[in-house]
Scaffold this motif. Structure first.
Motif, PDB file in Angstrom:
ATOM      1  N   ALA A 187       0.832  -1.208   0.000  1.00 21.76           N
ATOM      2  CA  ALA A 187       0.000   0.000   0.000  1.00 21.76           C
ATOM      3  C   ALA A 187       0.866   1.258   0.000  1.00 21.76           C
ATOM      4  CB  ALA A 187      -0.934  -0.007   1.209  1.00 21.76           C
ATOM      5  N   ASP A 188       1.937   1.258   0.802  1.00 16.81           N
ATOM      6  CA  ASP A 188       2.835   2.415   0.842  1.00 16.81           C
ATOM      7  C   ASP A 188       3.502   2.659  -0.511  1.00 16.81           C
ATOM      8  OD1 ASP A 188       2.207   2.800   3.471  1.00 16.81           O
ATOM      9  OD2 ASP A 188       4.035   1.871   4.264  1.00 16.81           O
ATOM     10  N   ALA A 189       3.656   1.576  -1.301  1.00 20.22           N
ATOM     11  CA  ALA A 189       4.255   1.696  -2.633  1.00 20.22           C
ATOM     12  C   ALA A 189       3.229   2.108  -3.687  1.00 20.22           C
ATOM     13  CB  ALA A 189       4.903   0.376  -3.033  1.00 20.22           C
ATOM     14  N   GLY A 190       1.986   2.347  -3.269  1.00 19.35           N
ATOM     15  CA  GLY A 190       0.957   2.804  -4.192  1.00 19.35           C
ATOM     16  C   GLY A 190       0.176   1.699  -4.865  1.00 19.35           C
ATOM     17  N   MET A 191       0.354   0.452  -4.419  1.00 22.11           N
ATOM     18  CA  MET A 191      -0.380  -0.651  -5.026  1.00 22.11           C
ATOM     19  C   MET A 191      -1.853  -0.602  -4.603  1.00 22.11           C
ATOM     20  SD  MET A 191       1.849  -2.175  -6.898  1.00 22.11           S
ATOM     21  CE  MET A 191       2.465  -0.490  -7.146  1.00 22.11           C
ATOM     22  N   GLN A 192      -2.723  -0.982  -5.537  1.00 21.87           N
ATOM     23  CA  GLN A 192      -4.154  -0.982  -5.261  1.00 21.87           C
ATOM     24  C   GLN A 192      -4.646  -2.307  -4.669  1.00 21.87           C
ATOM     25  OE1 GLN A 192      -4.871   0.008  -9.417  1.00 21.87           O
ATOM     26  NE2 GLN A 192      -5.959   1.859  -8.782  1.00 21.87           N
ATOM     27  N   GLN A 193      -3.961  -3.398  -5.006  1.00 25.58           N
ATOM     28  CA  GLN A 193      -4.414  -4.709  -4.563  1.00 25.58           C
ATOM     29  C   GLN A 193      -3.239  -5.528  -4.031  1.00 25.58           C
ATOM     30  OE1 GLN A 193      -7.576  -5.905  -4.628  1.00 25.58           O
ATOM     31  NE2 GLN A 193      -8.580  -4.325  -5.853  1.00 25.58           N
ATOM     32  N   ALA A 194      -3.523  -6.395  -3.077  1.00 20.94           N
ATOM     33  CA  ALA A 194      -2.622  -7.490  -2.719  1.00 20.94           C
ATOM     34  C   ALA A 194      -3.170  -8.727  -3.405  1.00 20.94           C
ATOM     35  CB  ALA A 194      -2.577  -7.687  -1.213  1.00 20.94           C
ATOM     36  N   GLU A 195      -2.297  -9.541  -3.981  1.00 23.96           N
ATOM     37  CA  GLU A 195      -2.743 -10.673  -4.794  1.00 23.96           C
ATOM     38  C   GLU A 195      -1.923 -11.912  -4.460  1.00 23.96           C
ATOM     39  OE1 GLU A 195      -3.908 -11.444  -9.496  1.00 23.96           O
ATOM     40  OE2 GLU A 195      -2.557  -9.796  -8.961  1.00 23.96           O
ATOM     41  N   LEU A 196      -2.556 -13.073  -4.519  1.00 26.42           N
ATOM     42  CA  LEU A 196      -1.853 -14.337  -4.313  1.00 26.42           C
ATOM     43  C   LEU A 196      -2.686 -15.480  -4.873  1.00 26.42           C
ATOM     44  CD1 LEU A 196      -3.462 -15.768  -1.727  1.00 26.42           C
ATOM     45  CD2 LEU A 196      -2.135 -14.103  -0.435  1.00 26.42           C
ATOM     46  N   ASP A 197      -2.056 -16.630  -4.975  1.00 24.47           N
ATOM     47  CA  ASP A 197      -2.702 -17.838  -5.479  1.00 24.47           C
ATOM     48  C   ASP A 197      -2.589 -18.908  -4.404  1.00 24.47           C
ATOM     49  OD1 ASP A 197      -3.865 -18.827  -8.147  1.00 24.47           O
ATOM     50  OD2 ASP A 197      -2.514 -20.459  -7.612  1.00 24.47           O
ATOM     51  N   VAL A 198      -3.664 -19.662  -4.165  1.00 23.29           N
ATOM     52  CA  VAL A 198      -3.639 -20.647  -3.085  1.00 23.29           C
ATOM     53  C   VAL A 198      -4.290 -21.947  -3.526  1.00 23.29           C
ATOM     54  CG1 VAL A 198      -5.831 -19.833  -2.093  1.00 23.29           C
ATOM     55  CG2 VAL A 198      -4.184 -21.016  -0.630  1.00 23.29           C
ATOM     56  N   ASP A 199      -3.716 -23.053  -3.081  1.00 26.65           N
ATOM     57  CA  ASP A 199      -4.308 -24.381  -3.227  1.00 26.65           C
ATOM     58  C   ASP A 199      -5.564 -24.404  -2.346  1.00 26.65           C
ATOM     59  OD1 ASP A 199      -4.978 -27.084  -2.980  1.00 26.65           O
ATOM     60  OD2 ASP A 199      -2.908 -27.759  -2.814  1.00 26.65           O
ATOM     61  N   THR A 200      -6.708 -24.707  -2.935  1.00 26.65           N
ATOM     62  CA  THR A 200      -7.946 -24.660  -2.158  1.00 26.65           C
ATOM     63  C   THR A 200      -7.993 -25.708  -1.053  1.00 26.65           C
ATOM     64  OG1 THR A 200      -9.047 -26.055  -3.809  1.00 26.65           O
ATOM     65  CG2 THR A 200      -9.266 -23.671  -4.059  1.00 26.65           C
ATOM     66  N   ASP A 201      -7.104 -26.723  -1.130  1.00 27.06           N
ATOM     67  CA  ASP A 201      -7.019 -27.728  -0.066  1.00 27.06           C
ATOM     68  C   ASP A 201      -5.731 -27.578   0.739  1.00 27.06           C
ATOM     69  OD1 ASP A 201      -9.431 -29.043  -0.494  1.00 27.06           O
ATOM     70  OD2 ASP A 201      -8.604 -30.251  -2.117  1.00 27.06           O
ATOM     71  N   ASN A 202      -5.216 -26.364   0.832  1.00 28.11           N
ATOM     72  CA  ASN A 202      -3.991 -26.102   1.586  1.00 28.11           C
ATOM     73  C   ASN A 202      -4.106 -26.660   3.000  1.00 28.11           C
ATOM     74  OD1 ASN A 202      -2.315 -24.397   3.523  1.00 28.11           O
ATOM     75  ND2 ASN A 202      -1.508 -23.703   1.570  1.00 28.11           N
ATOM     76  N   PRO A 203      -3.111 -27.457   3.455  1.00 27.57           N
ATOM     77  CA  PRO A 203      -3.248 -28.144   4.747  1.00 27.57           C
ATOM     78  C   PRO A 203      -3.013 -27.261   5.964  1.00 27.57           C
ATOM     79  CG  PRO A 203      -1.109 -28.639   3.794  1.00 27.57           C
ATOM     80  CD  PRO A 203      -1.856 -27.832   2.769  1.00 27.57           C
ATOM     81  N   THR A 204      -2.541 -26.028   5.774  1.00 29.43           N
ATOM     82  CA  THR A 204      -2.188 -25.190   6.917  1.00 29.43           C
ATOM     83  C   THR A 204      -3.306 -24.250   7.342  1.00 29.43           C
ATOM     84  OG1 THR A 204      -1.265 -23.425   5.529  1.00 29.43           O
ATOM     85  CG2 THR A 204       0.215 -25.221   6.167  1.00 29.43           C
ATOM     86  N   GLY A 205      -4.447 -24.296   6.662  1.00 30.66           N
ATOM     87  CA  GLY A 205      -5.525 -23.369   6.983  1.00 30.66           C
ATOM     88  C   GLY A 205      -5.331 -22.000   6.381  1.00 30.66           C
ATOM     89  N   ALA A 206      -4.484 -21.921   5.339  1.00 31.98           N
ATOM     90  CA  ALA A 206      -4.177 -20.625   4.730  1.00 31.98           C
ATOM     91  C   ALA A 206      -5.418 -19.955   4.150  1.00 31.98           C
ATOM     92  CB  ALA A 206      -3.115 -20.790   3.651  1.00 31.98           C
ATOM     93  N   THR A 207      -6.326 -20.748   3.587  1.00 31.93           N
ATOM     94  CA  THR A 207      -7.509 -20.133   2.977  1.00 31.93           C
ATOM     95  C   THR A 207      -8.333 -19.372   4.019  1.00 31.93           C
ATOM     96  OG1 THR A 207      -8.639 -22.270   3.228  1.00 31.93           O
ATOM     97  CG2 THR A 207      -7.670 -21.791   1.079  1.00 31.93           C
TER      98      THR A 207
END
Length: 378
Positions: free
Chosen positions: A337-357
């Protein structure tokens, strides 16, 4: 009282057939004959034209993000790459590139599964001529050849193997049908997530002896070992070697990348984590969490927003539950955000075992699109 059947000795699992047998490679991968194209391997001087072709193909498939010329160029310097064997491009009578394929092989050091991926596409003006079917047949045949060539090594010979192809949800239905007809089946699903950075992000602190630091070259190999430990229980993940870890960094954003170290621990050398891998000098801070980011500036106009992309977020398994991942991600989001970005973006395995979703949902990330991994398991 135990039944007689329960007292019978358990029969050991039969040893898998050697990989050369399981791969069932054709004598020679068949070059496509459809479409009146001339076929040859990629050359470095093709990079600008390949980038144009890939963008045209990807736009026709409904994508709004594209493979850059820099990303294509760095393929030639990947640890396991032979353009003469692993790539194909079809040109028309005017010498214009109209179709392509690439087979990506992966290092086998420390691997528990042999992997090869295939990708390719056909220019929209040349679709409907059977080129895609024959191109996939060539790529799959080359992938089988690459796997069969690993035979003879006693350790590799018995490992399971996988040929994979990734496809975006926006792709035409016929792309999925093509993969199914080629023997591939969908096995894993991924979600691309966005988070609006105009909404403030709260900082999350860490308790000593944990400390968040900027990524640095001095900590790079320690970060790699932390990544290998963090992703050991993730589906399909394999350890990164020093060479594969440093490959494909054309979009790496070091200014948006961070690690968490445990200041009460210092490496005494890294052999204890991966035998024979002594790349981390004794005394190096012990990295327990990592956030590595990418900057895909060439996609911002087509996507309609600027974004900081989280490429890797991981925490060593013994350090989970201490809010390290949320501290890293929220810090990175504030830096985005400080760098002027409008979005944070990432890709995730929908069955990620760590509860990341669940973590991403709590932080305000929502799905924008997704993709599917298709495989042939050997």
């Amino acid at each position: 009282m135990s039944s007689p059947a329960s007292l019978r000795p358990v029969e050991p699992e039969p040893a898998p057939a050697p990989i050369a047998e399981r791969a069932a490679a054709p004598a020679t991968p068949r070059l496509p004959t459809a479409g009146d194209l001339t076929w040859r391997a990629w050359a470095r001087e093709d990079v600008p034209a390949l980038a144009t072709l890939l963008r045209t193909v990807q736009e026709a498939d409904g994508r709004d993000w594209f493979t850059s010329a820099d990303e294509i160029a760095e393929s030639f310097d990947a640890p396991v790459f032979d353009a003469s064997a692993d790539t194909l491009v079809g040109t028309d009578a005017d010498g214009m590139l109209r179709a392509y394929a690439q087979v990506e092989r992966f290092p086998t050091d420390g691997a528990t599964r042999l992997r090869v991926s295939v990708s390719g596409g056909v220019h929209p003006t040349h679709r409907g001529r059977g080129i895609g079917t024959e191109l996939l047949d060539w790529a799959t045949g080359r992938a089988r050849h690459a796997l069969a060539a690993l035979g003879g090594d006693p350790r590799l010979d018995v490992l399971p193997a996988r040929i994979s192809a990734h496809i975006e949800d926006s792709a035409p239905a016929e792309r999925r049908e093509l993969l199914r007809a080629g023997g591939f089946e969908p096995v894993r699903y991924y979600a691309n997530l966005l988070r609006d950075l105009s909404v403030p992000v709260s900082a999350v602190g860490l308790e000593p002896p944990l400390r968040l630091l900027p990524w640095s070259e001095a900590l790079d190999d320690a970060t790699r070992l932390a990544r290998n430990d963090a992703f050991r229980d993730h589906w399909g993940s394999q350890p990164r070697t020093p060479e594969s870890w440093r490959a494909y960094r054309s979009s790496f954003a070091p200014e948006w990348s961070f690690v968490v170290v445990d200041e009460s621990v210092r490496y005494q050398g890294s052999e204890q984590e991966q035998p024979g891998d002594a790349t981390v000098a004794p005394g190096t801070p012990y990295v327990v969490g990592l956030h590595l980011a990418a900057r895909y500036e060439h996609d911002w106009e087509s996507q309609g927003y600027t974004a900081g992309y989280t490429d890797l977020l991981g925490v060593r398994r013994d350090y989970r539950g201490r809010r390290i991942a949320v501290a890293l991600l929220t810090h990175a989001m504030r830096v985005f955000a400080d760098a002027g970005m409008q979005q944070a973006e990432l890709d995730v395995d929908t069955d990620n075992p760590t509860g990341a979703t669940g973590l991403y949902a709590r932080l305000g990330f929502t799905k924008s699109d997704g993709s599917t991994l298709f495989t042939i398991e050997l």
